[in-house]
Design a protein around this motif. Structure first.
Motif, PDB file in Angstrom:
ATOM      1  N   ALA A 163       0.779  -1.068  -0.165  1.00 23.07           N
ATOM      2  CA  ALA A 163       0.014   0.042   0.067  1.00 23.07           C
ATOM      3  C   ALA A 163       0.971   1.381   0.069  1.00 23.07           C
ATOM      4  CB  ALA A 163      -0.826   0.137   1.137  1.00 23.07           C
ATOM      5  N   VAL A 164       1.983   1.356   0.623  1.00 26.04           N
ATOM      6  CA  VAL A 164       2.714   2.377   0.889  1.00 26.04           C
ATOM      7  C   VAL A 164       3.610   2.624  -0.525  1.00 26.04           C
ATOM      8  CG1 VAL A 164       4.815   3.405   1.727  1.00 26.04           C
ATOM      9  CG2 VAL A 164       3.245   2.158   3.234  1.00 26.04           C
ATOM     10  N   ALA A 167       1.184   4.255  -3.153  1.00 23.12           N
ATOM     11  CA  ALA A 167       1.013   5.606  -2.902  1.00 23.12           C
ATOM     12  C   ALA A 167       2.162   6.361  -3.499  1.00 23.12           C
ATOM     13  CB  ALA A 167       0.541   5.899  -1.378  1.00 23.12           C
ATOM     14  N   VAL A 168       3.292   5.820  -3.115  1.00 22.65           N
ATOM     15  CA  VAL A 168       4.506   6.417  -3.574  1.00 22.65           C
ATOM     16  C   VAL A 168       4.473   6.617  -5.072  1.00 22.65           C
ATOM     17  CG1 VAL A 168       6.942   6.534  -3.722  1.00 22.65           C
ATOM     18  CG2 VAL A 168       6.132   6.203  -1.612  1.00 22.65           C
ATOM     19  N   LEU A 170       2.130   6.447  -6.955  1.00 21.81           N
ATOM     20  CA  LEU A 170       0.943   7.379  -7.388  1.00 21.81           C
ATOM     21  C   LEU A 170       1.396   8.884  -7.273  1.00 21.81           C
ATOM     22  CD1 LEU A 170      -2.548   6.620  -6.102  1.00 21.81           C
ATOM     23  CD2 LEU A 170      -1.721   6.936  -8.645  1.00 21.81           C
ATOM     24  N   TYR A 171       2.087   9.300  -6.237  1.00 16.00           N
ATOM     25  CA  TYR A 171       2.835  10.585  -6.344  1.00 16.00           C
ATOM     26  C   TYR A 171       3.597  10.865  -7.554  1.00 16.00           C
ATOM     27  CZ  TYR A 171       3.729  14.792  -3.557  1.00 16.00           C
ATOM     28  OH  TYR A 171       3.923  15.971  -3.084  1.00 16.00           O
ATOM     29  N   PHE A 173       3.172   9.631 -10.353  1.00 18.22           N
ATOM     30  CA  PHE A 173       2.412   9.638 -11.373  1.00 18.22           C
ATOM     31  C   PHE A 173       1.885  10.764 -11.612  1.00 18.22           C
ATOM     32  CE2 PHE A 173       1.065   4.842 -12.563  1.00 18.22           C
ATOM     33  CZ  PHE A 173       2.535   4.549 -12.866  1.00 18.22           C
ATOM     34  N   ALA A 174       1.301  11.578 -10.549  1.00 23.91           N
ATOM     35  CA  ALA A 174       0.856  12.654 -10.417  1.00 23.91           C
ATOM     36  C   ALA A 174       1.568  13.890 -10.944  1.00 23.91           C
ATOM     37  CB  ALA A 174       0.404  13.102  -9.098  1.00 23.91           C
ATOM     38  N   PHE A 175       2.814  13.787 -10.533  1.00 19.95           N
ATOM     39  CA  PHE A 175       3.603  14.903 -11.236  1.00 19.95           C
ATOM     40  C   PHE A 175       3.980  14.638 -12.632  1.00 19.95           C
ATOM     41  CE2 PHE A 175       4.786  15.720  -6.816  1.00 19.95           C
ATOM     42  CZ  PHE A 175       4.606  17.015  -6.730  1.00 19.95           C
ATOM     43  N   PHE A 209      10.318   8.584  -7.654  1.00 20.05           N
ATOM     44  CA  PHE A 209       8.964   8.256  -7.112  1.00 20.05           C
ATOM     45  C   PHE A 209       8.336   7.234  -7.662  1.00 20.05           C
ATOM     46  CE2 PHE A 209       8.591  12.247  -4.920  1.00 20.05           C
ATOM     47  CZ  PHE A 209       8.272  11.862  -3.456  1.00 20.05           C
TER      48      PHE A 209
ATOM     49  N   PHE B  19       1.450  14.497   2.134  1.00 18.63           N
ATOM     50  CA  PHE B  19       2.293  13.228   1.720  1.00 18.63           C
ATOM     51  C   PHE B  19       3.312  13.076   2.759  1.00 18.63           C
ATOM     52  CE2 PHE B  19       4.875  10.587  -0.953  1.00 18.63           C
ATOM     53  CZ  PHE B  19       4.011   9.973  -1.501  1.00 18.63           C
ATOM     54  N   VAL B  39      -1.156   5.625   5.094  1.00 18.12           N
ATOM     55  CA  VAL B  39      -1.403   5.245   3.741  1.00 18.12           C
ATOM     56  C   VAL B  39      -2.426   6.191   2.958  1.00 18.12           C
ATOM     57  CG1 VAL B  39      -1.864   3.708   1.915  1.00 18.12           C
ATOM     58  CG2 VAL B  39      -0.147   3.114   3.952  1.00 18.12           C
ATOM     59  N   MET B  42      -1.424   9.685   2.424  1.00 18.40           N
ATOM     60  CA  MET B  42      -0.504   9.703   1.365  1.00 18.40           C
ATOM     61  C   MET B  42      -1.551   9.952   0.133  1.00 18.40           C
ATOM     62  SD  MET B  42       2.321   6.836   2.546  1.00 18.40           S
ATOM     63  CE  MET B  42       3.415   7.138   1.270  1.00 18.40           C
ATOM     64  N   LEU B  43      -2.240   8.845   0.074  1.00 18.15           N
ATOM     65  CA  LEU B  43      -3.381   8.841  -1.362  1.00 18.15           C
ATOM     66  C   LEU B  43      -4.131  10.061  -1.249  1.00 18.15           C
ATOM     67  CD1 LEU B  43      -4.329   5.158  -0.997  1.00 18.15           C
ATOM     68  CD2 LEU B  43      -2.940   6.082  -2.706  1.00 18.15           C
ATOM     69  N   VAL B  46      -1.969  12.610  -2.859  1.00 21.42           N
ATOM     70  CA  VAL B  46      -1.850  12.368  -4.291  1.00 21.42           C
ATOM     71  C   VAL B  46      -3.112  12.944  -4.993  1.00 21.42           C
ATOM     72  CG1 VAL B  46      -1.907  10.604  -6.142  1.00 21.42           C
ATOM     73  CG2 VAL B  46      -0.431  10.471  -4.177  1.00 21.42           C
ATOM     74  N   LEU B  50      -3.126  15.881  -8.132  1.00 23.39           N
ATOM     75  CA  LEU B  50      -3.765  15.490  -9.328  1.00 23.39           C
ATOM     76  C   LEU B  50      -4.820  16.738  -9.641  1.00 23.39           C
ATOM     77  CD1 LEU B  50      -4.091  11.724  -9.207  1.00 23.39           C
ATOM     78  CD2 LEU B  50      -3.057  13.029 -10.879  1.00 23.39           C
ATOM     79  N   PHE B  53      -3.143  20.098 -10.604  1.00 18.27           N
ATOM     80  CA  PHE B  53      -2.620  19.915 -11.702  1.00 18.27           C
ATOM     81  C   PHE B  53      -3.636  19.929 -12.789  1.00 18.27           C
ATOM     82  CE2 PHE B  53       1.487  17.910 -10.167  1.00 18.27           C
ATOM     83  CZ  PHE B  53       2.278  19.102 -10.733  1.00 18.27           C
ATOM     84  N   GLU B  83      -8.727  -1.340  -1.515  1.00 17.15           N
ATOM     85  CA  GLU B  83      -7.394  -1.735  -0.438  1.00 17.15           C
ATOM     86  C   GLU B  83      -7.727  -1.547   0.997  1.00 17.15           C
ATOM     87  OE1 GLU B  83      -3.203  -0.893  -1.787  1.00 17.15           O
ATOM     88  OE2 GLU B  83      -4.031   1.039  -0.954  1.00 17.15           O
TER      89      GLU B  83
END
Lengths: 489, 111
Positions: A163-164, A167-168, A170-171, A173-175, A209, B19, B39, B42-43, B46, B50, B53, B83
């Motif tokens: 899961a961690v 998330a990393v 995805l971060y 991906f976001a950028f 990331f 994050f 977690v 963190m999500l 994100v 998103l 942006f 999840e």
């Protein structure tokens, strides 16, 4: 494009998902008498045949607005993943017959492999993320499927680190999306190729990331902490599936993301991520091999060995500057041979530990006298993991190291030197295991019987290891064709 | 009022902070459920990134089409929910067996 034509392209993944539903339904109606294992095999075989037909007869190209691309790269992996899963199903049918949640086991296996097939076809960040998470979620449950203390501990640990990592990823991906303004991989590649110097640092941040997130799937250092625990705690069939299929899918995603999505060779940031993977490779090899040296549990040895092997494969990704497709095709060839080799080793361990109830290396003493065939196959697979001729592992290593040397860059030549030293280190624990099996005397000389299904798969795996060791040309050709699909036309 | 306006950079800084906090929680907490909360943070960081942006992109508002960043967030939310469901089920399973979800005490596998 019509719905029917789209279905033709998406056949293998759709079949696997459908099969997962059918298996669950059959299990619900017939309970333990249901032929869930057979249904699973039929589904996998149909999907594999479909992929082969697609390789030969078209139905290739981008579909669904470019979110999915069916090409020789994705079909290579579709076939590899379905074949590997089928081998796991056949080789461990005896174990599965004793599992309480057999229907769920097979169903989750099909969901997981179906999502992997979708994953290797993804050509868009959103599709890629959803497919990656679907396959991961199924794998987390698979690791905990037997619901005993060890198995559920493995499942929970795998899930939390997964899961961690997600998330990393995805971060990152976001950028990538934020800078490129699109989630399509070819679109991002277009942006990266023309990125100015001012964007180099943000891009590096984003791909670090992303690399960390997928590094978890590939099981490379420093994102490896779950590997030995999960391989030891999860049921061996699940461990063998994870070590082969999940790793192959992880490397497929990396190739797709970095060679297609980040533009491959010749972009302003190519050298930066090649270096990153070089560091990952060296660290994984060192850590995996040194870690394996001190282990006494064979499943943990295989766990650490799989981290070290991921390091070997990552050399091919770092060799992006090599001409043509030498680097990525080396990765594909290595994954193909590694699948046969590691599957053979894991299934042999499964067959032995089913009978002995122990995973300690001391219980393998004199295995050659107790179960000659299993011991010979296991020795062959361990020789291939070491990289000794005439096994497939030897060719795979030579091919991938050669791709790094061909780039002519000094740091890559240094990386190969590290890899060769590591091969020597790995020989210690692989060959010590072989010596224990062949030369040591067993404490108890009663023969160990290997079930028929497992015997068949073991023979097949060792045949593949020898065949591709002596005659690698056909697989290399396939790997090169598949890798060519990654590069911009 | 003071001539301040919220720009993309503000959103990015806030989401980076969230994050970071989420990462620290996920890596330092010893309780499995607390790790999951990290977690989740963190999500959501994100998601904020998103959306920011997507909203500040020069293509926003043309043709009345939603941008892929907005769509991405919907998928992230869905996957995060799935999840969490699996994770909590797993935590309950472990708790039933050992009466704890403390990761330091879930240590049968090591070496």
């Amino acid at each position: 494009m019509s719905v029917l034509a789209t279905a033709l392209y998406l056949g293998p993944a759709a079949l696997l998902y459908l099969g997962a539903g059918v298996v669950l339904l059959a299990d619900l109606i017939h309970g333990r008498r249901a032929v869930t294992g057979l249904l699973t095999l039929v589904t996998l075989a149909l999907a594999a045949v479909w992929a082969v037909l697609q390789i030969g007869g078209g139905a290739q190209g981008p579909i669904l607005g470019g979110a999915i691309v069916v090409d020789s790269f994705s079909l290579y992996f579709t076939f590899l993943l379905t074949a590997v899963t089928a081998a796991v199903v056949v080789g461990t049918s005896e174990w599965a017959a004793k599992v309480e949640d057999r229907g769920e086991f097979y169903s989750l296996l099909l969901v997981s492999v179906g999502s992997m097939v979708l994953l290797v076809q993804s050509n868009d960040l959103i599709t890629l993320f959803v497919a990656l998470e679907t396959t991961s979620l199924a794998q987390f449950i698979l690791a905990g499927i037997t619901r005993n203390e060890r198995s559920s501990e493995a499942g929970l640990k795998y899930l939390l680190s997964g899961a961690v990592a997600a998330a990393v990823l995805l971060y990152g991906f976001a950028f990538l999306f934020g800078m490129a303004g699109t989630t399509s991989l070819p679109g991002i590649a277009e942006f990266v190729r023309h990125a100015g110097d001012g964007l180099r640092l943000p891009l590096i941040l984003a791909f670090v990331f992303v690399a960390a997130g997928v590094g978890f799937k590939m099981a490379i250092f420093p994102f490896h902490a779950w590997v030995p625990d999960v391989y030891q705690g999860a049921p061996t069939p699940v461990g063998s599936y994870l070590s082969v299929a999940s790793k192959a899918a992880g490397f497929a995603v990396v190739l797709r993301l970095f060679y297609t999505g980040l533009g491959g060779a010749g972009t302003p940031i190519t050298h930066d991520w090649a270096m990153l993977f070089g560091v990952f490779a060296a660290a994984s090899m060192l850590f995996g091999n040194v870690g394996a040296l001190v282990q006494t549990n064979v499943k943990r040895i295989l766990g650490y060995s799989s981290i070290a092997q991921a390091g070997n494969i990552a050399v091919g990704i770092a060799a992006v500057a090599a001409q043509g497709t030498v680097g990525p095709s080396g990765v594909l060839f290595f994954l193909g041979t590694y699948a046969a080799t590691n599957l053979g080793a894991f299934l042999a361990v499964n067959a032995v530990s089913e009978r002995l109830g122990s995973d300690e290396i001391t219980s393998y003493a004199g295995l050659f006298k107790r179960a000659p065939m299993t011991a010979v196959v296991l020795s062959l697979c361990l020789a291939s993991l070491t990289g000794l001729p005439p096994t497939a592992g030897f060719i795979a290593k030579v091919y991938i190291f050669n791709s790094a040397i061909q780039t002519g860059e000094v740091w890559l030549v240094g990386l190969v030197a590290i890899a060769v030293v590591n091969t020597a280190i790995s020989a210690f624990y692989y060959l010590r295991w072989v010596r224990t099996m062949i030369l040591d005397d067993p404490e108890d000389a009663t023969p160990i019987e290997t079930p028929g299904g497992a015997q068949g798969v073991l023979l097949l795996a060792s045949a593949a290891v020898l065949f591709f060791g002596l005659w690698p040309a056909p697989l290399i050709l396939l790997a090169q064709q598949a890798a060519a699909a990654l590069l911009p036309a | 009022m003071l001539g301040l306006s919220v720009t993309l950079a503000h959103y990015l800084v806030v989401s980076a902070l969230i994050f970071g906090i989420g990462t620290v929680i996920a890596l330092s907490k010893r309780n499995a459920v607390a790790v999951l909360m990290g977690v989740e943070l963190m999500l959501n960081a994100v998601n904020l990134t998103l959306i920011a942006f997507s909203r500040f992109s020069s293509a926003f508002g043309q043709n009345g089409q939603p941008l892929s960043g907005h769509v991405f967030v919907v998928f992230v939310l869905t996957v995060a929910a799935a999840e969490a469901a699996v994770a909590l089920a797993m935590a309950v399973l472990v708790y039933r067996q050992r009466e704890t979800v403390d990761l330091d005490r879930i240590n049968l596998l090591r070496g």
